[in-house]
Scaffold this motif. Structure first.
Motif, PDB file in Angstrom:
ATOM      1  N   LEU A  95      -0.435   6.375   6.802  1.00  0.00           N
ATOM      2  CA  LEU A  95      -1.539   5.941   6.311  1.00  0.00           C
ATOM      3  C   LEU A  95      -2.346   7.073   6.320  1.00  0.00           C
ATOM      4  O   LEU A  95      -3.450   7.410   5.912  1.00  0.00           O
ATOM      5  CB  LEU A  95      -1.747   5.543   7.837  1.00  0.00           C
ATOM      6  N   LEU A 115      -5.368   2.183  -2.243  1.00  0.00           N
ATOM      7  CA  LEU A 115      -6.069   3.633  -1.450  1.00  0.00           C
ATOM      8  C   LEU A 115      -8.022   3.265  -1.794  1.00  0.00           C
ATOM      9  O   LEU A 115      -7.842   3.508  -1.254  1.00  0.00           O
ATOM     10  CB  LEU A 115      -5.407   4.924  -1.790  1.00  0.00           C
ATOM     11  N   VAL A 164       0.626  -1.051  -0.221  1.00  0.00           N
ATOM     12  CA  VAL A 164      -0.574  -0.445   0.464  1.00  0.00           C
ATOM     13  C   VAL A 164       0.900   0.806  -0.424  1.00  0.00           C
ATOM     14  O   VAL A 164       0.848   2.028  -0.554  1.00  0.00           O
ATOM     15  CB  VAL A 164      -1.556  -0.207   1.312  1.00  0.00           C
ATOM     16  N   LEU A 165       2.563   1.260   0.984  1.00  0.00           N
ATOM     17  CA  LEU A 165       2.756   2.637   0.355  1.00  0.00           C
ATOM     18  C   LEU A 165       4.280   2.267  -0.166  1.00  0.00           C
ATOM     19  O   LEU A 165       4.702   0.489  -0.701  1.00  0.00           O
ATOM     20  CB  LEU A 165       3.373   2.895   1.928  1.00  0.00           C
ATOM     21  N   THR A 224       2.184   6.226  -2.504  1.00  0.00           N
ATOM     22  CA  THR A 224       0.561   5.046  -2.500  1.00  0.00           C
ATOM     23  C   THR A 224       1.139   3.805  -3.501  1.00  0.00           C
ATOM     24  O   THR A 224       1.476   4.533  -4.585  1.00  0.00           O
ATOM     25  CB  THR A 224      -0.775   5.800  -2.313  1.00  0.00           C
ATOM     26  N   TRP A 280      -3.001   9.816   3.252  1.00  0.00           N
ATOM     27  CA  TRP A 280      -3.447   9.395   2.889  1.00  0.00           C
ATOM     28  C   TRP A 280      -5.183   9.612   2.658  1.00  0.00           C
ATOM     29  O   TRP A 280      -5.755   8.690   2.095  1.00  0.00           O
ATOM     30  CB  TRP A 280      -2.327   8.839   1.439  1.00  0.00           C
ATOM     31  N   PHE A 331      -5.274   6.607   4.270  1.00  0.00           N
ATOM     32  CA  PHE A 331      -6.105   5.088   5.087  1.00  0.00           C
ATOM     33  C   PHE A 331      -7.332   4.810   5.662  1.00  0.00           C
ATOM     34  O   PHE A 331      -7.005   5.385   6.728  1.00  0.00           O
ATOM     35  CB  PHE A 331      -4.707   4.004   5.043  1.00  0.00           C
TER      36      PHE A 331
END
Length: 268
Positions: free
Chosen positions: A157, A126, A88-89, A121, A160, A162
């Motif tokens: 996180l 996302l 995710v990152l 990301t 962004w 999340f």
């Protein structure tokens, strides 16, 4: 010196100067794969549209599966378990930074990077996790980042937006890099319908610290799970795929690791 002698000497020097030089010997190559090769992989991750397409493909597949799973009955809340780094990152700037300096991974430089909370990301991550949360699915982040990276990880996180980016849903590494105990912890209270990761160890203990041959066999035996319950993201920069080739002997000098890796290459 006599004028005739001077003239002859000049002609000899001029002839030697104009003579075509012999080709220089090719320089001995530096380590071909470590540590600089990781920068090539990071370049692909940062600039290749194919990388982005593969990520979209993974998360599009995850969306299709999610829509199927949430129609099922369950006695516990649904959950998705996801890795963080390269799932995710995006940590490719760290790989570029260390590789171009000829450095290997170290906890010190890694934590200097994560403390910046500057990861972008991974494409598609996302929007997929927000979609899953909107369906009532809880997101658990199981990562091998250390406890002293908790605040910066949450900050990154949350930067962004999340879903479920909080202490209760972030399970960091304690004493072991194995994620199995933490997955079982989530499974006690939730029905895990899907796992996301870039490393096979993100999915099952079956893949942890295995030889290359055993890893291949286990991957084939689990073939039906990939694209179904297991969603894999691409990561050519690092991971157990690399560790298994050197028998996880990360303490070896880089030159020796590089020599072992070169022997794994197929040539013709």
């Amino acid at each position: 010196m006599h004028k005739k002698t001077i003239f002859i000497t000049f002609i000899i020097v001029l002839t030697l100067a104009c003579k075509t030089p012999q080709p220089a010997m090719a320089p001995s190559p530096r380590t071909a794969l470590l540590p600089y090769g990781a920068a090539w992989a990071a370049l692909w991750q940062q600039r290749s549209s194919e990388y982005k397409a593969l990520c979209f493909q993974a998360y599009n597949t995850a969306t299709l599966r999610l829509n199927e799973y949430v129609q099922q009955s369950t006695d516990k809340p649904f959950a998705i378990v996801t890795d963080i780094d390269e799932t995710v990152l995006d940590n490719s700037p760290y790989t570029v930074h260390t590789a171009l300096q000829g450095q290997a991974y170290s906890d010190k430089t890694w934590q200097e990077w994560t403390a910046k909370a500057a990861c972008d990301t991974v494409p598609g991550a996302l929007s997929f996790l927000k979609y899953a949360a909107a369906k009532g699915v809880q997101i658990f982040y199981i990562t091998n980042r250390a406890e002293n990276e908790r605040a910066a990880t949450l900050q990154n996180l949350q930067r962004w937006n999340f879903p479920d980016a909080n202490d209760q849903h972030l399970l960091l590494r304690a004493s072991s890099s194995s994620k199995e105990t933490r997955r079982l912890q989530v499974a006690q209270t939730h029905n895990i319908i899907m796992l996301l990761g870039d490393n096979l160890g993100d999915f099952a203990a079956l893949f942890e610290k295995q030889s290359y041959a055993q890893r291949e066999l286990n991957t084939e035996s689990a073939a039906a799970s990939f694209g179904s319950r297991f969603i894999v993201l691409p990561n050519p920069m690092y991971g157990d795929w690399l560790g298994t080739l050197i028998n996880f002997q990360y303490q070896l000098p880089q030159s020796q690791q590089d020599s072992i890796l070169k022997k794994q290459l197929r040539d013709y």
